[in-house]
Design an enzyme around this catalytic site. Structure first.
Site, PDB file in Angstrom:
ATOM      1  N   VAL C  77       0.862  -1.180   0.000  1.00  0.00           N
ATOM      2  CA  VAL C  77       0.000   0.000   0.000  1.00  0.00           C
ATOM      3  C   VAL C  77       0.899   1.231   0.000  1.00  0.00           C
ATOM      4  O   VAL C  77       1.775   1.361   0.849  1.00  0.00           O
ATOM      5  CB  VAL C  77      -0.899  -0.001   1.256  1.00  0.00           C
ATOM      6  N   CYS C  78       0.671   2.134  -0.942  1.00  0.00           N
ATOM      7  CA  CYS C  78       1.518   3.343  -1.043  1.00  0.00           C
ATOM      8  C   CYS C  78       1.304   4.244   0.166  1.00  0.00           C
ATOM      9  O   CYS C  78       0.170   4.628   0.478  1.00  0.00           O
ATOM     10  CB  CYS C  78       1.179   4.126  -2.303  1.00  0.00           C
ATOM     11  N   VAL C  79       2.379   4.631   0.804  1.00  0.00           N
ATOM     12  CA  VAL C  79       2.275   5.409   2.040  1.00  0.00           C
ATOM     13  C   VAL C  79       1.661   6.790   1.819  1.00  0.00           C
ATOM     14  O   VAL C  79       0.798   7.233   2.600  1.00  0.00           O
ATOM     15  CB  VAL C  79       3.640   5.526   2.752  1.00  0.00           C
TER      16      VAL C  79
END
Lengths: 100, 135, 130, 130, 135, 100
Positions: C77-79
């Protein structure tokens, strides 16, 4: 009746659908990416010129400004309003239909 | 991982109405650190991302258009704009931000990053890529 | 062959997450390798354990967690996208002063570099979105 | 005049939430009443306190909470849409066996009947979405 | 709240690709309990919601098309389908689910719920409404 | 090169943009709401008939089935594949471009 359109006419059918169903005398407000429909000299400008004979078309100023679209690039006859004008249009018309 | 790959970032969304342009640009800026062979394409409403004079003061959104000016410093200096898309939208190259980069191999001469290309040319550029992202 | 997949929309609202899931299952069935699944834009909303869909519908989040566990998938999951949308793991929650986290089992939060690396390392990268 | 507003998309991803916010502020400035703001579809994602946007950007969730508090707005998150997307208050979390909740201050979770009621009770209902 | 208002639910999205059709239908079913004067309109890709023969077994999604058949029982019995939208999509009325309702005032006679209307007729129907929802 | 299109051609420009940029010999796979583009007798069918002279067009079976579109209603020349076929197309082509 107030119609709002929030999609670019270059990518979506919303403006075309709106213009096809809006009665003569209606108010149409272009918001968000819908304001690209107000640009002069585009592939869709003739459709708006034609529509302006029957309906009033507005474009939301803050959205035009965000996108770098100055008033002198808009189709003649389209009026620019702020959020206060949006509220006035929503009050003055008996209902609001959002063409998403 | 010695091999350099050809990355193309295709931009087809207008800015502000949706977040794709902003978050797409974030990918390009991060990706620049990986020293791949990078270019961007602006097709359809994506050309509006490069429109001059964006000003979000009245709409309360973040004006991210200045970040495009930083691309040259990150060696992202090939921004292909589809000519047909511009024309359909009543725009010319003069409507776009004047983006440039400095060519190290040409005595740091300042050169334009934006290149107008025809649909046919863009079609050929697509075929040359290894990886294509869409925003 | 080594595939990576990018998922750009949240569960239920757009079909992108369903299509990505079925593509990955078919790729695994055909003996291919999945290098990474990267969740970006609203795609990060696939990674919250707070979801409780109706009983008669698929549970998209659990389906990802289960597929991830079964095949040791790297579900990233992209921060930056997660911060904008309210998805956090324990570290992120602590760093941002939140009173709890909501990431689903099998997902991890990391940076956009993971997406670029997937583009470099994989034979094919597929994007599913709106 | 009594307005109700429906917000159908999440924060940042679509401009709908911004437009709804500015419309409501302008309506309040003009002396109108806001009967209810109803969050549906991905709009429920406006109501999570887990959000941490970049420092140089607006905080859409906090902005709703603050406007809600300042004007005693009824900010209603649809329960069915919230369950599909992982938004819960303490009651919902307990009912669905979750280990915590994530609803933001000033929002409440309720049913679709609240939307229909808004349509009946308000002079105007405006929909903002994708 | 004795006053009955005219509600129109406009459907412009195809089913499955996005959730709007499904979650829109949930609003209509809940709304039916409020005894307002309700109708639905299907415009553009919204007409695909009523396509016969939907079968989600291979795609793992929830097939919600049977719920349209329940609308008649909830006294939601005016489903206006824009004729021009059908035609552009190569469809005829025979492609749509045969939705019916029983008319209490006509000895429970079974009557069709779907009415094909022209764009011009639909335009008039829009004007008659008090509240319009869009899905 | 494999191109995927996941939007209805009646509402979005994605299919048109894809066909305008796809080289002769490309594979094009219609998925999700993109499968509506495979329907015969529509306002866009001529565009696809023309394209089929240059490119191969596929439609994802599970998405056709979900939407109630049987094979006998599709434009002649469009092939139906399952997710296994999608994986094969993605393997057989050197890269994949998603026209969202």
């Amino acid at each position: 009746m107030l119609h709002t359109v929030n999609k670019s006419p270059f990518d979506s059918q919303s403006l075309k659908t709106c213009l096809g169903l809006a009665r003569s005398g209606s108010d149409i407000l272009l918001i968000e990416d819908g304001v690209y429909g107000a640009l002069v000299g585009t592939a869709h400008a003739a459709m708006l010129d034609q529509a302006l004979k029957e309906v009033s078309i507005y474009a939301l100023g803050p959205d035009l400004k965000a996108r770098g679209l100055p008033e002198d690039r808009l189709i003649r006859g389209i009026k620019v309003v702020g959020f206060d004008g949006f509220v006035e249009l929503a009050s003055a018309n008996d209902k609001v239909q959002s063409w998403l | 991982m010695s091999q350099t790959r050809k990355f193309m970032y295709i931009n087809r969304h207008a800015p502000y109405g949706t977040v794709y342009a902003l978050e797409g640009l974030e990918v390009v800026l991060i990706g620049a650190a990986f020293e791949q062979d990078v270019c961007m394409a602006f097709i359809g409403d994506g050309v509006f991302q490069l429109k001059q004079g964006q000003d979000t003061t009245d709409s309360g959104m973040k004006n991210f258009s200045p970040a495009y000016r930083a691309l040259g410093d990150y060696e992202v200096n090939r921004l292909y704009v589809e000519r047909e898309s511009l024309e359909e939208r009543g725009l010319t190259e003069a409507d776009l931000m004047p983006l440039t980069w400095e060519d190290e191999e040409d005595d740091w001469a300042e050169k334009p990053s934006i290149q107008l290309v025809s649909r046919a040319q863009l079609s050929g550029l697509l075929e040359e890529q290894d990886v294509i992202f869409n925003f | 062959m080594k595939f990576s997949v990018m998922v750009n929309e949240g569960p239920y609202t757009h079909q992108a997450s369903d299509t990505a899931y079925h593509f990955i299952r078919a790729a695994l069935d055909a003996g291919h390798e999945i290098f990474r699944v990267f969740f970006y834009h609203d795609g990060v909303n696939n990674g919250t354990r707070m979801t409780t869909p109706p009983q008669d519908d698929r549970h998209i989040v659990n389906r990802w967690s289960e597929l991830g566990e079964a095949h040791d998938l790297d579900l990233v999951v992209c921060v930056a996208a997660a911060q904008r949308r309210g998805i956090a793991d324990a570290d992120e929650a602590k760093r941002n002063g939140k009173d709890g986290d909501n990431i689903a089992p099998g997902f991890r939060i990391s940076g956009l570099g993971q997406l670029i690396e997937a583009g470099i390392q994989s034979d094919r990268l597929l994007v599913f979105g709106d």
